[in-house]
Design an enzyme around this catalytic site. Structure first.
Site, PDB file in Angstrom:
ATOM      1  N   TYR A  71       0.696  -1.586   0.292  1.00 34.06           N
ATOM      2  CA  TYR A  71       0.244  -0.130   0.102  1.00 34.06           C
ATOM      3  C   TYR A  71       0.789   1.292  -0.012  1.00 34.06           C
ATOM      4  O   TYR A  71       1.783   1.831   1.109  1.00 34.06           O
ATOM      5  CB  TYR A  71      -1.125   0.156   1.315  1.00 34.06           C
ATOM      6  N   GLU A  86      -3.722   7.503  -4.123  1.00 41.64           N
ATOM      7  CA  GLU A  86      -3.821   6.345  -3.330  1.00 41.64           C
ATOM      8  C   GLU A  86      -3.282   4.664  -4.069  1.00 41.64           C
ATOM      9  O   GLU A  86      -4.306   4.625  -4.840  1.00 41.64           O
ATOM     10  CB  GLU A  86      -4.716   6.499  -2.009  1.00 41.64           C
TER      11      GLU A  86
END
Lengths: 290, 396
Positions: free
Chosen positions: B118, B206
């Site tokens: 991530y 993101e």
């Protein structure tokens, strides 16, 4: 007494000859504010509202000994205008401009960290010491000289608080609108600290809203250092999560920046929290008379 | 401004961020052609078919499918385009899908073990600086990771004076536990991602999952990109990416009149000048026993035209049982606003819900007289407290 601005402040307007600058400068002068000139690049050497216009802030500071600047420059050029003022040695920079890109403000904030000056705003109504100096776009007539310091993230909600404080007979030492953007020059805590150290301020009204952790920061400081009563309202108890409510900064992210979470932190730190914005004046009157 | 996955990925690609080969289509009949083009470029014979809506958790609602043949590509494109996709991030009605992104499969087998990480870049508001947030726990809800295993979330702050430095990218690659080719690729990936974030004035980038493929390539498997609205004046290309299908039509219409409107689910509409006062007015409605039906900031110049448009927009909502107008007239004179309210009311014709008008500031007494003398079904107030009491009264 008051904080940051008074009768002696020497104020210049950046964006002096524009529509906004002209209108609000006239209002400020009418209020009795000591506006000593203005800056509009390319119009240096002319006169506007019976005051000199300069090409640069440096020129203006040299000729007028200005120590406060009020900025009405459009968003694309506002960051540059703030840094120009800081470079010229202005001690208090008040930026009204709404819509400055966050990326620009990251740079501004970093630039100012090495300068001896304070920024208020951007995206704010400005600062006023009633009866002495109105440095911003707030309606002057609702204010009255008095003993309550007011700090708010929102403009019209600050007017609401001011109006209630005036009508209940207390009046304001100084009122500051710090602005609703994610990055601003003066935080709620900064303003609260200034009011705590101002002998003329007997109580503080703190108007917050959803988003960020500024109210909590101020609350923790108040818990350790408070000498004066603080009354607070946090707007946005009914705001949905994840939506921007007008102010770019007013967006609920994590669980600690909801109105409820903030109110709880404030209460735990000894702040008098009101649930209704209609009760700000009344509550301050009660706690100050104790 | 929120972007679709394919739009975000196209921006990232311009800055050298590796993304899967993909084509976005609106018509299911173009699906096979798109899949074949991707096949000819990558050799893949497995494709991902991904619904393009502004909400996460698309896979959970059946909006992301893996196709193992051209027939399946066609079948999935057919079923996803036009569907009402409900995900954990949409409301109960879900969102209609207009476009799908067809991509090469990057979950192929090979020499190394694939991994999902991530990474995101955003502003750290309390520090006034951008930061990179990253974790080895990719492919899942990052809020959950932060709550359950906070030690697996890393942060890297960027000094605005010098920007992101190479050593910081190496630190990130190292904390991901990478080496050799994957390490080098990650260093380049992070640097490119940061460049994309800065140059496109993003407020959020993101990547979840950030994928390490079986040949150690580092690829953005998904992308959520949000652009700072205040910066759009200098990004005309990005401004064109706005998708009105993703927005509430009434909110779009309000925006065209300079009104900042957000639709909510309550029964009392409101019209206010200033964002903070608008939120406070919503709170007052709730405290008076109602639920706010909307957020509406008419801005600084509450003139007759704007007030009329605001009324029309609020009245479109059939749930609205009353309207509270709360204007703190500072430099704007209240008597002018009052005349605007009366004119707007008359222009609209019949308004079947009670209206409470609270005008405070310059000439508020004259304003109240104008409202009271208009003969309209309008209640007037000067103090906020009185306005709140009137809301309570009309709701009962």
């Amino acid at each position: 007494m008051s904080i940051l601005v008074n009768k002696q402040s020497r104020i210049i307007i950046q964006g002096f000859t524009g529509v906004e600058g002209t209108f609000h400068a006239s209002q400020m002068i009418e209020y009795g504010t000591n506006v000593v000139g203005g800056v509009t690049p390319g119009k240096g050497g002319t006169m506007h509202l019976d005051r000199p216009v300069f090409n640069t802030v440096t020129d203006a500071v040299e000729k007028t000994k200005a120590n406060v600047s009020l900025i009405f420059v459009p968003p694309a050029y506002a960051a540059d205008a703030i840094m120009e003022s800081a470079d010229a040695g202005i001690k208090l920079i008040v930026c009204i401009t709404e819509g400055i890109p966050t990326k620009d403000m990251v740079i501004v904030k970093n630039y100012l960290s090495s300068k001896d000056c304070r920024l208020i705003g951007p995206n704010c109504p400005g600062i006023i010491t009633p009866g002495e100096a109105k440095v911003g776009i707030m309606p002057g007539f609702i204010h009255k000289p008095g003993t309550i310091g007011i700090v708010s993230r929102s403009g019209t909600l600050a007017y609401e608080a001011v109006d209630q404080i005036t009508k209940i007979g207390l009046g304001q030492s100084t009122g500051i609108g710090i602005g609703g953007d994610p990055i601003i020059g003066t935080s709620i805590k900064d303003a609260v600290q200034l009011f705590m150290n101002d002998p003329a301020t007997e109580g503080i009204v703190m108007i917050g809203e959803i988003g960020g952790d500024m109210e909590a920061d101020a609350a923790y400081w108040i818990k350790e250092n408070s000498k004066k009563p603080v009354v607070s309202f946090i707007a946005g108890a009914t705001a949905p999560k994840g939506r921007t409510m007008g102010h770019a900064g007013a967006i609920i992210g994590g669980k600690n920046d909801t109105a409820e979470a903030k109110k709880q932190i404030l209460r735990d730190c000894g702040v008098f929290v009101v649930d209704s914005p209609a009760d700000i004046g009344k509550r301050m009157f009660e706690v100050i008379k104790k | 401004m929120n972007l679709h996955e394919f739009q975000g990925k196209n921006i990232l690609k311009q800055f050298g961020v590796q993304i899967p080969e993909g084509i976005v289509i609106e018509n299911p009949n173009d699906a096979v052609e798109a899949a074949k083009t991707i096949q000819s470029k990558t050799g893949t014979s497995i494709w991902a078919v991904k619904a393009q809506i502004h909400a996460g958790g698309r896979g959970k609602g059946g909006g992301v499918k893996i196709a193992k043949s051209l027939e399946e590509v066609k079948e999935f494109a057919n079923s996803i385009i036009g569907m009402q996709l409900i995900t954990p991030q949409t409301n109960a009605k879900g969102k209609k899908v207009y476009k799908v992104l067809i991509e090469e499969n990057i979950y192929y087998s090979g020499e190394f073990k694939p991994a999902e990480f991530y990474i995101s870049i955003l502003l750290n508001r309390s520090r006034n600086r951008n930061m990179i947030v990253y974790s080895t726990q990719g492919g899942m809800n990052i809020e959950e990771v932060a709550e359950k295993t906070p030690h697996l979330i890393f942060k890297e702050e960027i000094d605005p004076t010098v920007g992101l430095q190479a050593f910081q990218c190496r630190k990130i690659a190292s904390n991901f536990g990478l080496k050799d080719k994957a390490f080098k690729e990650m260093v380049t990936f992070v640097a490119s991602l940061y460049k994309a974030y800065i140059e496109s004035d993003a407020s959020l980038v993101e990547i979840n999952p950030l994928f390490k493929a079986a040949d150690n390539r580092i690829i953005a498997a998904d992308a959520k990109v949000v652009i700072d609205n205040n910066s759009l004046f200098r990004h005309p290309d990005i401004s064109l990416m706005r998708d009105l299908n993703e927005e509430d039509p009434t909110e779009v219409e309000a925006g065209s009149f300079g009104l900042n409107y957000v639709k909510l689910d309550g029964n009392v509409g409101c019209m206010v000048n200033g964002a903070g006062l608008a939120m406070a007015t919503m709170d007052i409605i709730k405290l008076s026993g109602g639920e706010p039906a909307n957020f509406l900031d008419v801005g600084g110049s509450a003139n007759a035209k704007r007030v009329e448009e605001a009324f029309r927009i609020i009245l479109k909502d059939p749930n609205v049982k009353a309207i509270l107008v709360n204007i703190f007239g500072g430099i704007v004179r209240c008597d002018r606003v009052a005349n605007g309210v009366v004119d707007a009311y008359k222009n609209i014709g019949t308004i079947n819900v009670p209206i409470i008008v609270r005008l405070q500031g310059t000439n508020s007494i004259e304003a109240k007289q104008i409202i009271d003398g208009s003969g309209l079904k309008v209640f007037s107030a000067i103090n906020l407290e009185d306005a709140a009491a009137l809301v309570k009264k009309v709701l009962n």
